[in-house]
Structures are given as C-alpha cells and as structure tokens.
Design a protein around this motif. Structure first.
Motif, PDB file in Angstrom:
ATOM      1  N   UNK A 198      12.683  -6.306  -3.359  1.00 46.06           N
ATOM      2  CA  UNK A 198      13.934  -6.520  -2.636  1.00 46.06           C
ATOM      3  C   UNK A 198      14.814  -7.525  -3.381  1.00 46.06           C
ATOM      4  N   UNK A 199      15.964  -7.035  -3.849  1.00 46.75           N
ATOM      5  CA  UNK A 199      16.955  -7.860  -4.538  1.00 46.75           C
ATOM      6  C   UNK A 199      18.024  -8.234  -3.515  1.00 46.75           C
ATOM      7  N   UNK A 200      18.361  -9.494  -3.449  1.00 47.52           N
ATOM      8  CA  UNK A 200      19.258  -9.974  -2.401  1.00 47.52           C
ATOM      9  C   UNK A 200      20.531 -10.549  -2.989  1.00 47.52           C
ATOM     10  N   UNK A 201      21.679 -10.197  -2.377  1.00 45.51           N
ATOM     11  CA  UNK A 201      22.944 -10.870  -2.652  1.00 45.51           C
ATOM     12  C   UNK A 201      23.504 -11.379  -1.334  1.00 45.51           C
ATOM     13  N   UNK A 202      23.978 -12.625  -1.339  1.00 45.55           N
ATOM     14  CA  UNK A 202      24.490 -13.257  -0.117  1.00 45.55           C
ATOM     15  C   UNK A 202      25.881 -13.801  -0.388  1.00 45.55           C
ATOM     16  N   UNK A 203      26.834 -13.448   0.469  1.00 41.44           N
ATOM     17  CA  UNK A 203      28.162 -14.030   0.356  1.00 41.44           C
ATOM     18  C   UNK A 203      29.259 -13.003   0.518  1.00 41.44           C
ATOM     19  N   UNK A 204      30.380 -13.446   1.049  1.00 43.02           N
ATOM     20  CA  UNK A 204      31.551 -12.594   1.184  1.00 43.02           C
ATOM     21  C   UNK A 204      32.321 -12.581  -0.133  1.00 43.02           C
ATOM     22  N   UNK A 205      33.118 -11.535  -0.319  1.00 42.93           N
ATOM     23  CA  UNK A 205      33.845 -11.392  -1.572  1.00 42.93           C
ATOM     24  C   UNK A 205      33.007 -10.691  -2.608  1.00 42.93           C
ATOM     25  N   UNK A 206      32.709  -9.410  -2.365  1.00 40.99           N
ATOM     26  CA  UNK A 206      31.764  -8.685  -3.208  1.00 40.99           C
ATOM     27  C   UNK A 206      32.243  -8.560  -4.654  1.00 40.99           C
ATOM     28  N   UNK A 207      33.544  -8.436  -4.851  1.00 37.25           N
ATOM     29  CA  UNK A 207      34.063  -8.261  -6.210  1.00 37.25           C
ATOM     30  C   UNK A 207      33.818  -9.512  -7.045  1.00 37.25           C
ATOM     31  N   UNK A 208      34.195 -10.671  -6.506  1.00 40.22           N
ATOM     32  CA  UNK A 208      34.005 -11.924  -7.241  1.00 40.22           C
ATOM     33  C   UNK A 208      32.530 -12.217  -7.466  1.00 40.22           C
ATOM     34  N   UNK A 209      31.684 -11.872  -6.484  1.00 43.43           N
ATOM     35  CA  UNK A 209      30.252 -12.138  -6.594  1.00 43.43           C
ATOM     36  C   UNK A 209      29.558 -11.263  -7.636  1.00 43.43           C
ATOM     37  N   UNK A 210      30.256 -10.226  -8.125  1.00 41.98           N
ATOM     38  CA  UNK A 210      29.651  -9.373  -9.153  1.00 41.98           C
ATOM     39  C   UNK A 210      28.714  -8.327  -8.600  1.00 41.98           C
ATOM     40  N   UNK A 211      29.002  -7.810  -7.412  1.00 41.62           N
ATOM     41  CA  UNK A 211      28.134  -6.784  -6.843  1.00 41.62           C
ATOM     42  C   UNK A 211      28.072  -5.558  -7.750  1.00 41.62           C
ATOM     43  N   UNK A 212      29.173  -5.220  -8.409  1.00 39.69           N
ATOM     44  CA  UNK A 212      29.149  -4.077  -9.322  1.00 39.69           C
ATOM     45  C   UNK A 212      28.154  -4.304 -10.458  1.00 39.69           C
ATOM     46  N   UNK A 213      28.042  -5.536 -10.931  1.00 44.00           N
ATOM     47  CA  UNK A 213      27.079  -5.852 -11.994  1.00 44.00           C
ATOM     48  C   UNK A 213      25.648  -5.650 -11.509  1.00 44.00           C
ATOM     49  N   UNK A 214      25.390  -6.045 -10.254  1.00 39.39           N
ATOM     50  CA  UNK A 214      24.039  -5.869  -9.707  1.00 39.39           C
ATOM     51  C   UNK A 214      23.697  -4.396  -9.533  1.00 39.39           C
ATOM     52  N   UNK A 215      24.677  -3.600  -9.093  1.00 37.84           N
ATOM     53  CA  UNK A 215      24.441  -2.167  -8.906  1.00 37.84           C
ATOM     54  C   UNK A 215      24.148  -1.507 -10.254  1.00 37.84           C
TER      55      UNK A 215
END
Length: 376
Positions: A198-215
């Motif tokens: 299970x990989x976890x990301x926490x926080x609002x603002x998915x673009x700044x947080x780099x969610x695309x990089x994690x995907x």
C-alpha cells in the motif's frame, strides 16, 4: 487579549488550515478571545470562536484576494485587536504565518517580463511586499528555512523578523503500541490482503503533490510487483485527470481515492510507504507525519521537510532535477528492499528524540509577545 486570525478560506483538510486552527486553539487555551475573518468556513466552528464571513466577488483568484484584503481592512479599522495574525499575505498584519513560497522568486524563475505587467502579478507582489518589505513591521512565523533566503534576497527583510517553528505534527500520528494489529484491522476494513503493498499519498492539491509522478511510477513497476501494489490518495482535489492517466497506463484498478478524512492516522498505520514526489513543497507535513508513525518515506528532495528523511534515515529522496525513471527505480527499490524494518525503527527512534510537535505552542508564544509589545 483579543486576537484576530485572518485566512482566505477555511476547510478541514488543508495543511495551512489545520495549522491555523491548532495555533488559534493554543491561544484560546491561554485565555485569549479568538475572532476569525474569512470568506468561507467549511465544517464545525470550534466553541468560543467568533467567525466573521467577508463575502467577496471577482472572476479571478487575485481579484478575490484583493477584495478580501480591502473588506478585512474595513472591518479591522472599526475594532481594536491586540494582534492581527494572517495565514495569507495581507496588508496590516502583526504576525504572518509563512506557509506559501516567495512569489517574487517564483515569478523570476518561471515567467517573463510581460507577466509582470499583469494585474495578477501586481496584486500578489504588492501583498507580499506588504508583509516582507523593509518598511513592514510584520513578524514572520517560518515553518521552512527553504524560502527564507528568497524573501531576504528580494525584499531585504530583517533577519530578526523571522521566527523558526518546529513542525506541528498531531500526536495522534504517533505509532501505536500494537502496530501489527492496527495494520491488519485497516486492511480488513478496506479490503486489502496482507500481501498488498500500500502506497500512500496525503494532502490536498494533487497536481502540486506530484500524484501524476506516483501514478507513472506505479505503472512502471514490474508486473509481479505491480499486481499487489495499490496507491491510496487521501485529500481533497479533482481526481478526474489522474483517473484518466491511470486508465491510460492500465493501473486504474490500483488507484484509490478516499477524499478528505479525519482518520489519516489509520492510513499511516496501515500503509507500507508514503510517497511525496512534489513539484514544489514549502514543507511537506505528511513526510514528518509518516516518520512519527514509523512509515518509510520516498519524497523529492525539494520538499522543505525532506531533510527530516535524511536526518532520521527513514527512507529515500529523489534528487533534483527530478527524473521520472530515477523515481521509478527508487520506488521499486523500496518495495523490494529488506531494509524497510530498519527505516521504520530509525524513524521511530528519531521521532522519540526530536521536537516535531510544538508548532502551535511556539507560535502562540510569539503571538503573545507581539501583542504585549503593542500594549507597551
């Protein structure tokens, strides 16, 4: 004392908003009265808080910021406060909580001359100068040393106006006495097997947080590893473009959105790894929350709190400039490494020794000292 806290918008799951609330509550516990000025309040209002909604209208964010500042000045002009504390850049502040990066530095690196002729630039630059300019007396609560040189370099801000604060991690993030039971309970409730990674990301603002990089990193995992890997996202934001990316890469069944939640500790205790591949992050509170919970971290080195990963030996950092393939390799390394237990133990040992919790109390100390000075 009578204190005025000012922020553009309050919602329960923003990092700035959580810091505001905890600082205001720390001041309230010391006997001070709390007035809040904002354009919008989502969620329950704490007992004893007097919330003043200042409706503003504009087609642009910078226009709304300007209108909020004008409406706020009018309200503060007819009331006496011992200190005015801002969580956004505004005129007339006694104390500013520096959660945002230096706008002037960002513009210099990302935009050309024509941008500096825009209304957006003029408004945001004026608001920032009102806080950091040498003629300002605003005291600055600094949550990350990363931006301090930029503010001093652009505005000549006096060094003694900056007050460094430790992270303000909630103590409910601390690792439980029964971590294995908490992990198993979480997985049963949310339908994950013991073998799931299970990989976890926490926080609002998915673009700044780099969610695309994690995907992209999830999709790049070898098939056998990817089969049991799931990316869990906790926070508010527009999930649609990221779901499209996950579908395009064939990992949409491995991406789970859970929205903003009040039970973040359960996710920290149930996950195997925190990801924080931010494009930019003044702090990155989730990094320190994970360390406190004993959860290994993979983050980008440009996060303000990235140094805690190195100091605690609680994971790995992707260096700048960011290279997606390198991040992919680091993720695979951490998922297949036999050192995860060592990272967990190092994180917990560091959390037991370092001051990672006292931000609200230290901020309240400074606010009180500013208010007392105004009395004198």
């Amino acid at each position: 004392m009578k204190l005025a806290f000012c922020l553009f918008k309050y919602f329960p799951f923003g990092g700035l908003q959580r810091d505001f609330l905890r600082i205001a509550e720390a001041c309230q516990r010391r006997g001070h009265s709390i007035d809040v000025f904002t354009t919008c309040w989502e969620g329950e209002v704490p007992a004893g808080f007097d919330v003043h909604l200042l409706p503003v209208s504009s087609l642009t964010n910078h226009g709304r910021s300007l209108a909020f500042g004008k409406a706020l000045s009018e309200r503060l002009g007819v009331a006496a406060y011992d200190a005015v504390i801002g969580f956004n850049k505004l005129t007339g502040l006694d104390v500013y909580f520096a959660a945002d990066p230096c706008f002037a530095a960002k513009v210099r690196h990302k935009h050309g001359f024509l941008y500096r002729l825009s209304n957006r630039y003029r408004i945001y630059a004026a608001l920032e100068k009102a806080v950091f300019g040498p003629e300002s007396a605003t005291e600055i609560l600094l949550i990350s040393e990363v931006e301090k040189p930029h503010f001093i370099g652009h505005y000549g801000t006096a060094e003694n106006r900056f007050h460094a604060l430790p992270p303000g991690i909630c103590r409910d993030r601390k690792a439980p006495d029964n971590p294995l039971q908490e992990r198993n309970n979480f997985r049963r409730e949310f339908g994950f097997s013991d073998a799931a990674q299970l990989l976890l990301m926490v926080g609002s603002g998915f673009k700044t947080k780099g969610l695309d990089r994690s995907i992209q990193a999830l999709a790049a995992l070898p098939e056998l590893t990817r089969k049991n890997a799931f990316l869990l996202v906790v926070g508010q934001g527009d999930a649609a473009p990221f779901l499209r990316l996950a579908r395009k890469l064939g990992v949409d069944d491995h991406l789970k959105f859970y929205g903003g939640r009040n039970d973040v500790p359960r996710f920290l205790f149930g996950a195997d790894l925190l990801l924080q591949p931010s494009y930019y992050e003044n702090t990155g509170t989730a990094i320190v929350e994970a360390i406190v919970a004993g959860l290994p971290v993979l983050a980008t080195a440009n996060c303000g709190y990235a140094h805690y990963v190195t100091e605690s030996n609680a994971g790995l950092l992707a260096p700048e400039p960011f290279v997606q393939e390198q991040f992919n390799e680091l993720l695979l390394q951490m998922l297949t490494s036999s050192g995860r237990e060592a990272w967990r133990r190092s994180a917990l040992d560091f959390a037991s020794r370092a001051d990672l919790f006292s931000l609200p109390e230290k901020a309240a100390d400074i606010i009180e000292s500013v208010a007392l000075r105004s009395h004198r």
